[in-house]
Motif scaffolding. Sequence first.
Motif, PDB file in Angstrom:
ATOM      1  N   ARG A 115     -26.337  14.211  20.863  1.00  0.00           N
ATOM      2  CA  ARG A 115     -25.812  15.465  21.412  1.00  0.00           C
ATOM      3  C   ARG A 115     -25.189  15.163  22.769  1.00  0.00           C
ATOM      4  O   ARG A 115     -25.863  14.723  23.696  1.00  0.00           O
ATOM      5  CB  ARG A 115     -26.940  16.487  21.539  1.00  0.00           C
ATOM      6  CG  ARG A 115     -27.463  16.966  20.206  1.00  0.00           C
ATOM      7  CD  ARG A 115     -28.819  17.639  20.340  1.00  0.00           C
ATOM      8  NE  ARG A 115     -28.773  18.810  21.194  1.00  0.00           N
ATOM      9  CZ  ARG A 115     -28.468  20.040  20.776  1.00  0.00           C
ATOM     10  NH1 ARG A 115     -28.150  20.230  19.503  1.00  0.00           N
ATOM     11  NH2 ARG A 115     -28.472  21.064  21.600  1.00  0.00           N
ATOM     12  N   ILE A 116     -23.896  15.425  22.898  1.00  0.00           N
ATOM     13  CA  ILE A 116     -23.142  14.995  24.078  1.00  0.00           C
ATOM     14  C   ILE A 116     -22.693  16.184  24.916  1.00  0.00           C
ATOM     15  O   ILE A 116     -22.237  17.199  24.384  1.00  0.00           O
ATOM     16  CB  ILE A 116     -21.909  14.163  23.661  1.00  0.00           C
ATOM     17  CG1 ILE A 116     -22.359  12.884  22.953  1.00  0.00           C
ATOM     18  CG2 ILE A 116     -21.045  13.831  24.860  1.00  0.00           C
ATOM     19  CD1 ILE A 116     -21.208  12.057  22.418  1.00  0.00           C
ATOM     20  N   ILE A 117     -22.810  16.028  26.220  1.00  0.00           N
ATOM     21  CA  ILE A 117     -22.258  16.989  27.172  1.00  0.00           C
ATOM     22  C   ILE A 117     -21.122  16.305  27.919  1.00  0.00           C
ATOM     23  O   ILE A 117     -21.255  15.177  28.381  1.00  0.00           O
ATOM     24  CB  ILE A 117     -23.316  17.427  28.202  1.00  0.00           C
ATOM     25  CG1 ILE A 117     -24.502  18.075  27.513  1.00  0.00           C
ATOM     26  CG2 ILE A 117     -22.703  18.389  29.211  1.00  0.00           C
ATOM     27  CD1 ILE A 117     -25.638  18.348  28.471  1.00  0.00           C
ATOM     28  N   ILE A 118     -19.988  16.981  28.017  1.00  0.00           N
ATOM     29  CA  ILE A 118     -18.890  16.491  28.852  1.00  0.00           C
ATOM     30  C   ILE A 118     -18.789  17.443  30.028  1.00  0.00           C
ATOM     31  O   ILE A 118     -18.512  18.628  29.859  1.00  0.00           O
ATOM     32  CB  ILE A 118     -17.567  16.459  28.075  1.00  0.00           C
ATOM     33  CG1 ILE A 118     -17.717  15.569  26.837  1.00  0.00           C
ATOM     34  CG2 ILE A 118     -16.433  15.962  28.951  1.00  0.00           C
ATOM     35  CD1 ILE A 118     -16.501  15.538  25.952  1.00  0.00           C
ATOM     36  N   GLU A 119     -19.043  16.962  31.212  1.00  0.00           N
ATOM     37  CA  GLU A 119     -19.120  17.832  32.370  1.00  0.00           C
ATOM     38  C   GLU A 119     -18.397  17.217  33.553  1.00  0.00           C
ATOM     39  O   GLU A 119     -18.196  16.013  33.625  1.00  0.00           O
ATOM     40  CB  GLU A 119     -20.572  18.087  32.741  1.00  0.00           C
ATOM     41  CG  GLU A 119     -21.316  16.818  33.117  1.00  0.00           C
ATOM     42  CD  GLU A 119     -22.776  17.035  33.407  1.00  0.00           C
ATOM     43  OE1 GLU A 119     -23.200  18.196  33.430  1.00  0.00           O
ATOM     44  OE2 GLU A 119     -23.482  16.037  33.608  1.00  0.00           O
ATOM     45  N   ARG A 120     -18.013  18.079  34.475  1.00  0.00           N
ATOM     46  CA  ARG A 120     -17.453  17.585  35.734  1.00  0.00           C
ATOM     47  C   ARG A 120     -18.549  16.907  36.524  1.00  0.00           C
ATOM     48  O   ARG A 120     -19.676  17.376  36.594  1.00  0.00           O
ATOM     49  CB  ARG A 120     -16.851  18.733  36.527  1.00  0.00           C
ATOM     50  CG  ARG A 120     -15.591  19.307  35.903  1.00  0.00           C
ATOM     51  CD  ARG A 120     -15.039  20.450  36.715  1.00  0.00           C
ATOM     52  NE  ARG A 120     -14.826  20.059  38.104  1.00  0.00           N
ATOM     53  CZ  ARG A 120     -14.363  20.890  39.027  1.00  0.00           C
ATOM     54  NH1 ARG A 120     -14.067  22.131  38.708  1.00  0.00           N
ATOM     55  NH2 ARG A 120     -14.191  20.477  40.268  1.00  0.00           N
ATOM     56  N   GLU A 121     -18.209  15.788  37.141  1.00  0.00           N
ATOM     57  CA  GLU A 121     -19.207  14.992  37.830  1.00  0.00           C
ATOM     58  C   GLU A 121     -19.764  15.708  39.051  1.00  0.00           C
ATOM     59  O   GLU A 121     -20.878  15.446  39.477  1.00  0.00           O
ATOM     60  CB  GLU A 121     -18.604  13.649  38.255  1.00  0.00           C
ATOM     61  CG  GLU A 121     -19.629  12.570  38.470  1.00  0.00           C
ATOM     62  CD  GLU A 121     -18.983  11.211  38.587  1.00  0.00           C
ATOM     63  OE1 GLU A 121     -19.463  10.276  37.938  1.00  0.00           O
ATOM     64  OE2 GLU A 121     -17.980  11.083  39.324  1.00  0.00           O
ATOM     65  N   ASP A 122     -18.996  16.661  39.620  1.00  0.00           N
ATOM     66  CA  ASP A 122     -19.433  17.358  40.825  1.00  0.00           C
ATOM     67  C   ASP A 122     -20.163  18.655  40.510  1.00  0.00           C
ATOM     68  O   ASP A 122     -20.432  19.443  41.397  1.00  0.00           O
ATOM     69  CB  ASP A 122     -18.234  17.670  41.728  1.00  0.00           C
ATOM     70  CG  ASP A 122     -17.178  18.509  41.017  1.00  0.00           C
ATOM     71  OD1 ASP A 122     -17.162  18.500  39.772  1.00  0.00           O
ATOM     72  OD2 ASP A 122     -16.378  19.148  41.717  1.00  0.00           O
ATOM     73  N   LYS A 123     -20.516  18.882  39.235  1.00  0.00           N
ATOM     74  CA  LYS A 123     -21.189  20.099  38.853  1.00  0.00           C
ATOM     75  C   LYS A 123     -22.593  19.801  38.341  1.00  0.00           C
ATOM     76  O   LYS A 123     -22.907  18.694  37.910  1.00  0.00           O
ATOM     77  CB  LYS A 123     -20.401  20.832  37.751  1.00  0.00           C
ATOM     78  CG  LYS A 123     -19.039  21.337  38.217  1.00  0.00           C
ATOM     79  CD  LYS A 123     -19.179  22.422  39.272  1.00  0.00           C
ATOM     80  CE  LYS A 123     -17.821  22.962  39.693  1.00  0.00           C
ATOM     81  NZ  LYS A 123     -17.926  23.996  40.739  1.00  0.00           N
ATOM     82  N   ASP A 124     -23.458  20.838  38.380  1.00  0.00           N
ATOM     83  CA  ASP A 124     -24.768  20.705  37.785  1.00  0.00           C
ATOM     84  C   ASP A 124     -24.626  20.603  36.279  1.00  0.00           C
ATOM     85  O   ASP A 124     -23.663  21.072  35.687  1.00  0.00           O
ATOM     86  CB  ASP A 124     -25.645  21.920  38.132  1.00  0.00           C
ATOM     87  CG  ASP A 124     -25.924  22.000  39.625  1.00  0.00           C
ATOM     88  OD1 ASP A 124     -25.908  20.937  40.279  1.00  0.00           O
ATOM     89  OD2 ASP A 124     -26.148  23.117  40.123  1.00  0.00           O
ATOM     90  N   LYS A 125     -25.615  20.041  35.654  1.00  0.00           N
ATOM     91  CA  LYS A 125     -25.577  19.914  34.210  1.00  0.00           C
ATOM     92  C   LYS A 125     -25.532  21.286  33.555  1.00  0.00           C
ATOM     93  O   LYS A 125     -26.252  22.193  33.933  1.00  0.00           O
ATOM     94  CB  LYS A 125     -26.806  19.146  33.711  1.00  0.00           C
ATOM     95  CG  LYS A 125     -26.790  17.661  34.066  1.00  0.00           C
ATOM     96  CD  LYS A 125     -27.978  16.952  33.476  1.00  0.00           C
ATOM     97  CE  LYS A 125     -27.939  15.457  33.813  1.00  0.00           C
ATOM     98  NZ  LYS A 125     -29.096  14.732  33.262  1.00  0.00           N
TER      99      LYS A 125
END
Length: 294
Positions: free
Chosen positions: A55-65
Amino acid sequence: MLEAEVNNDRTILDYLNEDCWRAVLQYVPAQDLIRTERASRAWQCMVLTYLQGVRIIIEREDKDKILQNYNTCSLKPSRYKSFINWTNKLGPSVVATYCHNLRNLEIINEKCPNLESLQLSRIKIEAGQLQHNLNDNFKVLREVSFQGCFIQDIAVTEFIADRALEKLEIRNCTNGLNKLNGPFFDSLNLSNLKSLILECNCESFEDDKLPFTIDQRSYGDGELKSVLSKMPKLEWLELHGGYMHDEYVSEHLSRLPRLRHLSVTYQLEHRHVEVITRSCPELRSLELLDCRCE
């Protein structure tokens, strides 16, 4: 004595069966695997095969999960092209992601059927522009976040439709002439909402024209009504910047018996704090960010 023949073309992948390399790769963060995906065709095939079960999350590095307790792929905004590439490759494994424009939203809709959480970031969305809504698309989506979007109230209503979300987050959004006002709350299905986060910068607004006033009052039956009364399952609430008239804060919040976390920016009287803590027996954390209690 004959020497054993050595095959220099063989790699460790040729000596390990699938069960073995899966057991090893479960200890490697997903983002590290992605960085090595282009090492060779054999390695790429193995990585893609393995990540299909993650299960993958793609998120901005400067944001909380966005979602917790999953293998996470963090991408900086400057590498957003990589996000599109990996959405195409591993869309069914993506359970949470963000996007910056409507075209990417189309790609997410097509490639990520198992998406549970979506963050729309700095997108301009006017009424009638959205080709997707939560009735016809994103069948398992349960968390939506609007971050700094140019979006009208009616567009929020069109997108969410009657989906009973578990989490709704709106931060510093505008409808063009003003901050997003909040009439969309009247038409949303809030029965399953567990987390609500509203934030805006109200320094430029007069006290009687604050956006997102969610204490919509009806005196027809002689009772004070609030949008919050439509959220019986609410556990997490953050209100920062002009979302409720101070004199009604405690009365509204006292009607949330399941509330576990509360963060507000208000000058509350001590008696109001007492009412909230007494009426919300499940409350475990309380943040009064303007703590000049009267």
